[in-house]
Design a protein around this motif. Sequence first.
Motif, short mmCIF file in Angstrom:
data_model
loop_
_atom_site.label_atom_id
_atom_site.label_comp_id
_atom_site.label_asym_id
_atom_site.label_seq_id
_atom_site.Cartn_x
_atom_site.Cartn_y
_atom_site.Cartn_z
N GLU A 135 -10.52 3.10 -13.97
CA GLU A 135 -9.54 3.86 -13.21
C GLU A 135 -9.04 3.06 -12.00
N ASN A 136 -7.75 3.15 -11.76
CA ASN A 136 -7.13 2.46 -10.63
C ASN A 136 -7.64 3.03 -9.31
N GLU A 137 -7.85 2.16 -8.33
CA GLU A 137 -8.40 2.57 -7.02
C GLU A 137 -7.46 3.51 -6.28
N PHE A 138 -6.16 3.24 -6.33
CA PHE A 138 -5.19 4.09 -5.63
C PHE A 138 -5.08 5.46 -6.30
N TYR A 139 -5.22 5.50 -7.64
CA TYR A 139 -5.22 6.78 -8.36
C TYR A 139 -6.46 7.58 -7.99
N ARG A 140 -7.58 6.90 -7.85
CA ARG A 140 -8.81 7.57 -7.42
C ARG A 140 -8.63 8.17 -6.03
N TYR A 190 0.67 2.91 -10.02
CA TYR A 190 -0.22 3.07 -8.87
C TYR A 190 -0.51 1.73 -8.20
N GLU A 191 -0.63 0.66 -8.99
CA GLU A 191 -0.83 -0.67 -8.41
C GLU A 191 0.37 -1.08 -7.58
N GLU A 203 0.53 0.96 -4.33
CA GLU A 203 -0.48 0.50 -3.38
C GLU A 203 -0.02 -0.78 -2.68
N ARG A 204 0.53 -1.74 -3.45
CA ARG A 204 1.01 -2.99 -2.86
C ARG A 204 2.22 -2.74 -1.96
N ASP A 253 -1.18 3.11 -14.59
CA ASP A 253 -1.89 2.18 -13.71
C ASP A 253 -0.96 1.20 -13.00
N ARG A 254 0.04 0.68 -13.72
CA ARG A 254 0.98 -0.26 -13.09
C ARG A 254 1.75 0.41 -11.96
#
Length: 193
Positions: A2-7, A91-92, A95-96, A88-89
């Motif tokens: 799981e993506n960190e930002f989604y968490r 949320y990545e 986050e960036r 996931d992309r």
Amino acid sequence: MENEFYRYYKDRVVPALRERHKYKNVHQIPRVEKVVINTSVGSQPDIKQAMDEAKAEQPAETRSKKSIANFKLRKDQVIGAKVTLRGDRMYEFLERLIKAALPRIRDFRGVSARAFDGHGNYTLGVPDQTIFPEVEMDKIKRNIGFDVTIVTTARTDEEAKSLLNEMGMPFADRAKKVASASPSPGGPAEQAA
């Protein structure tokens, strides 16, 4: 995995939104549905080279819908590129954008809180792609600006703003509130001393 930002969204943002807006059902809580990144190279004389550079970053071509003589634009001419991010992309990228790219803008004072479209979607214009740390400066021949549209499931702009606010989007009015809340030098506390 799981993506960190989604968490972070699930663990922190969802409970905060549920408490603030008093949602009775988990499915009422707004979420980010997709992020659309859109760039235009216009009708430049070296359009082929500009499109190759734009497509190196973003895969799908966009074409003009009609001819406009004043802009030297012909119908069905390639004028830009776009990409849609989900999962996931998405949320990545968010986050960036929020944590690394926006703070790198010179004299950054926050993004406008008035860029909502009335349906809970937010559009942000980025004048230069070099704000992202992973962009290699020596490979760039021209600055390419782009628009980032964050599409949410929120029904109102207020709900969408609180969603993005909880996710860390640095709105300009939020920055003013933080600055006004902290005591300024020479303020009443110092004058009393």
